[in-house]
Write a protein that holds these residues in place. Structure first.
Motif, short mmCIF file in Angstrom:
data_model
loop_
_atom_site.label_atom_id
_atom_site.label_comp_id
_atom_site.label_asym_id
_atom_site.label_seq_id
_atom_site.Cartn_x
_atom_site.Cartn_y
_atom_site.Cartn_z
N GLY A 156 0.75 -1.24 0.00
CA GLY A 156 0.00 0.00 0.00
C GLY A 156 0.79 1.29 0.00
N VAL A 157 2.10 1.24 -0.15
CA VAL A 157 2.89 2.47 -0.21
C VAL A 157 2.79 3.05 -1.62
N VAL A 158 2.60 4.36 -1.71
CA VAL A 158 2.41 5.04 -2.99
C VAL A 158 3.54 6.01 -3.24
N GLY A 159 4.04 6.01 -4.47
CA GLY A 159 5.06 6.97 -4.88
C GLY A 159 4.66 7.66 -6.16
N TYR A 160 5.09 8.92 -6.33
CA TYR A 160 4.73 9.71 -7.50
C TYR A 160 5.98 10.14 -8.27
N GLY A 161 5.85 10.17 -9.60
CA GLY A 161 6.91 10.66 -10.46
C GLY A 161 6.35 11.56 -11.55
N ASP A 162 7.14 12.55 -11.96
CA ASP A 162 6.72 13.50 -12.98
C ASP A 162 7.25 13.06 -14.34
N GLY A 163 6.35 12.96 -15.34
CA GLY A 163 6.74 12.63 -16.71
C GLY A 163 6.29 13.68 -17.70
N THR A 164 6.13 14.92 -17.25
CA THR A 164 5.61 15.98 -18.11
C THR A 164 6.65 16.41 -19.14
N LEU A 165 6.25 16.46 -20.40
CA LEU A 165 7.09 16.95 -21.48
C LEU A 165 6.28 17.99 -22.25
N ALA A 223 9.92 9.37 -14.53
CA ALA A 223 8.69 9.21 -13.75
C ALA A 223 8.77 7.97 -12.87
N VAL A 224 9.26 6.87 -13.44
CA VAL A 224 9.40 5.63 -12.67
C VAL A 224 10.44 5.80 -11.56
N ASP A 225 11.59 6.33 -11.92
CA ASP A 225 12.68 6.48 -10.96
C ASP A 225 12.29 7.35 -9.78
N THR A 226 11.66 8.49 -10.05
CA THR A 226 11.28 9.40 -8.98
C THR A 226 10.22 8.78 -8.08
N ALA A 227 9.26 8.08 -8.68
CA ALA A 227 8.22 7.42 -7.88
C ALA A 227 8.84 6.36 -6.96
N LEU A 228 9.83 5.63 -7.44
CA LEU A 228 10.47 4.61 -6.60
C LEU A 228 11.29 5.23 -5.47
N TRP A 229 11.95 6.36 -5.74
CA TRP A 229 12.65 7.06 -4.67
C TRP A 229 11.65 7.58 -3.62
N ASP A 230 10.51 8.05 -4.08
CA ASP A 230 9.47 8.51 -3.16
C ASP A 230 9.04 7.37 -2.24
N ILE A 231 8.84 6.20 -2.83
CA ILE A 231 8.45 5.02 -2.05
C ILE A 231 9.54 4.63 -1.05
N PRO A 270 12.62 21.55 0.99
CA PRO A 270 11.55 20.54 1.00
C PRO A 270 10.98 20.38 2.39
N GLY A 271 9.77 19.84 2.46
CA GLY A 271 9.18 19.53 3.75
C GLY A 271 9.90 18.38 4.42
N GLU A 272 9.59 18.15 5.68
CA GLU A 272 10.28 17.13 6.46
C GLU A 272 9.50 15.82 6.56
N GLU A 273 8.38 15.70 5.89
CA GLU A 273 7.65 14.44 5.94
C GLU A 273 8.34 13.41 5.06
N PRO A 274 8.12 12.13 5.30
CA PRO A 274 8.79 11.09 4.51
C PRO A 274 8.45 11.19 3.01
N GLY A 275 9.44 10.92 2.18
CA GLY A 275 9.23 10.94 0.73
C GLY A 275 9.44 12.30 0.12
N LEU A 276 8.78 12.52 -1.02
CA LEU A 276 8.89 13.78 -1.74
C LEU A 276 8.14 14.92 -1.07
N GLY A 277 7.07 14.59 -0.34
CA GLY A 277 6.22 15.63 0.22
C GLY A 277 5.20 16.12 -0.78
N ILE A 278 4.59 15.19 -1.53
CA ILE A 278 3.59 15.49 -2.53
C ILE A 278 2.33 14.69 -2.23
#
Length: 415
Positions: free
Chosen positions: A27-36, A88-96, A377-385
């Motif tokens: 159930g852990v969720v991570g987000y990544g940006d793929g905007t071009l 997008a994949v890489d950033t989401a995995l780091w967030d997780i 950045p914020g101090e919460e775990p992950g990216l803070g998004i």
């Protein structure tokens, strides 16, 4: 911990964004940006049709292996669409990974190297008085570094100059950013006219006026946006030396890396290059031969945190610093990733920063904070998004194009 599913979210709260959401089996969720910018659906399709089917069942902690699998396994390497999807994949995995560790992401990247990341805002105006108003607005909001762009006499519109006074003056508190950026929601791209000689005559007088009005303490930047030949770029850099620029950006198309030798030979104005680059290979000669001072690739377009960290580790050997691209065509997810990475990098230089619209901030819920001329950045775990998917669904994709630039005789030109 395995990847259970991955979903592509396309939303347009003022402008188009592509977000990858990865969910693990616990159930852990991570987000990544793929905007071009202007080619968002190409990345969305690459992710949906080619990448997402490969992710289910993979170890969510195996970030390096997944990066190499997506980069080398496809055979067709690099390019903005591929590298934005990998990012997008890489950033989401780091967030997780950071969420599982219970730490803000920058702590996993080595911890903070500074209190906050120095940022620069965008001041512009169709003429000098309007530009001065925009600069004052940014200074009032706390910016200590400002990019300077103005209209050119005789040209109806110029990239980097807001299309309205409201957008031009707006700084950290402005929501009129879609007009400020060049993408337009239209059936076809808008076409702008360009005159290099008029530009080269005008720009030095702009910086003379800005220094005369605001003094020497402000860090000033300028973007030529690939529109000059090497000798024209050298001429501009030399003419701007009296005004002590923080950097001169994208003076000439840098695919021809040898061209920067000519520019470097003729000017001591610092050079920033690479917002259209997407791998360390694009920088190989530029960094090794110290032909540039700042690397412009953002996390979003250059393969993610894993890849940009590699670029910056290489750059550090040659005293080249980061200057990551970060206008509103990078989503808050991508900006958060850049700020976490920037806080940790020893050779951080500066971060581009344009505030997203209120609607965008509501959709993405970023926790980074601007104060004292910088972001932290914020101090919460992950990216803070925190992506509000129900709200995101209320803003469907709308086709938008970047402009086409033509010389006065009609020739298509770089912009």
């Amino acid at each position: 911990m395995l990847i259970e599913r991955a979903d592509v979210i396309v939303t347009s709260p003022g402008r188009n964004f592509v977000t990858l959401k990865i969910t693990t089996d616990d159930g852990v969720v991570g987000y990544g940006d793929g905007t071009l910018n202007g080619r968002e659906l190409a990345v969305a399709a690459y992710l949906t049709d080619h990448v997402v089917p490969l992710l289910t069942g993979r170890d969510a902690h195996a970030i390096e292996d997944t990066w190499q699998y997506l980069y080398r396994g496809a055979y067709w390497r690099r390019g903005p669409v591929t590298m934005a999807a990998i990012a997008a994949v890489d950033t989401a995995l780091w967030d997780i990974k950071a969420k599982v560790a219970g730490l803000p992401l920058y702590q996993l990247l080595g911890g903070a190297s500074r209190e906050r990341c120095l940022v620069y805002g965008h001041a512009s105006g169709k003429d000098i008085p309007e530009l001065f108003d925009s600069i004052r607005k940014h200074l009032d909001e706390g910016f200590r570094a400002i990019r300077i762009q103005t209209g050119v006499p005789g040209l109806d519109s110029v990239y980097g100059v807001a299309s309205s006074a409201a957008a031009s003056v707006g700084g950290a508190g402005s929501d009129s950013r879609y007009d400020y950026e060049p993408a337009r929601r239209s059936a076809l791209p808008t076409e702008e006219t360009w005159d290099t000689r008029a530009y080269l005559r005008h720009v030095p007088s702009v910086f003379e006026a800005v220094r005369g009005e605001f003094g020497e303490d402000i860090a000033l930047l300028h973007d030529a946006h690939h529109r000059l030949t090497p000798i024209q770029a050298a001429k501009l850099g030399k003419s701007l030396e009296p005004y002590d620029l923080f950097w001169l950006e994208d003076v000439t198309p840098a695919e021809n890396q040898e061209a920067l030798r000519w520019v470097r030979h003729h000017t001591t104005t610092p050079l920033a290059i690479g917002e259209v680059f997407n791998s360390v290979w694009d920088y190989q000669h530029l960094i090794r031969e110290q032909l540039i001072d700042y690397v412009r690739s953002p996390v979003t377009h250059a393969g993610g945190i894993t890849s940009v960290r590699r670029i910056m580790d290489y750059a550090a050997m040659y005293q080249v610093k980061s200057g990551m691209h970060g206008p509103t065509d990078v989503s808050p997810v991508g900006l958060a990733a850049a700020v976490h990475l920037g806080l940790a990098l020893h050779n951080f230089g500066i971060q581009e920063y344009m505030v997203h619209s209120e609607q965008t901030r509501e959709v993405f819920g970023p926790t980074y904070e601007f104060a004292g001329g910088g972001l932290r950045p914020g101090e919460e775990p992950g990216l803070g998004i925190h992506v509000d998917e129900e709200l995101a669904a209320q803003y469907p994709y709308e086709r938008a194009y970047l402009p086409v630039n033509r010389l006065r005789d009609g020739t298509v030109h770089d912009w």
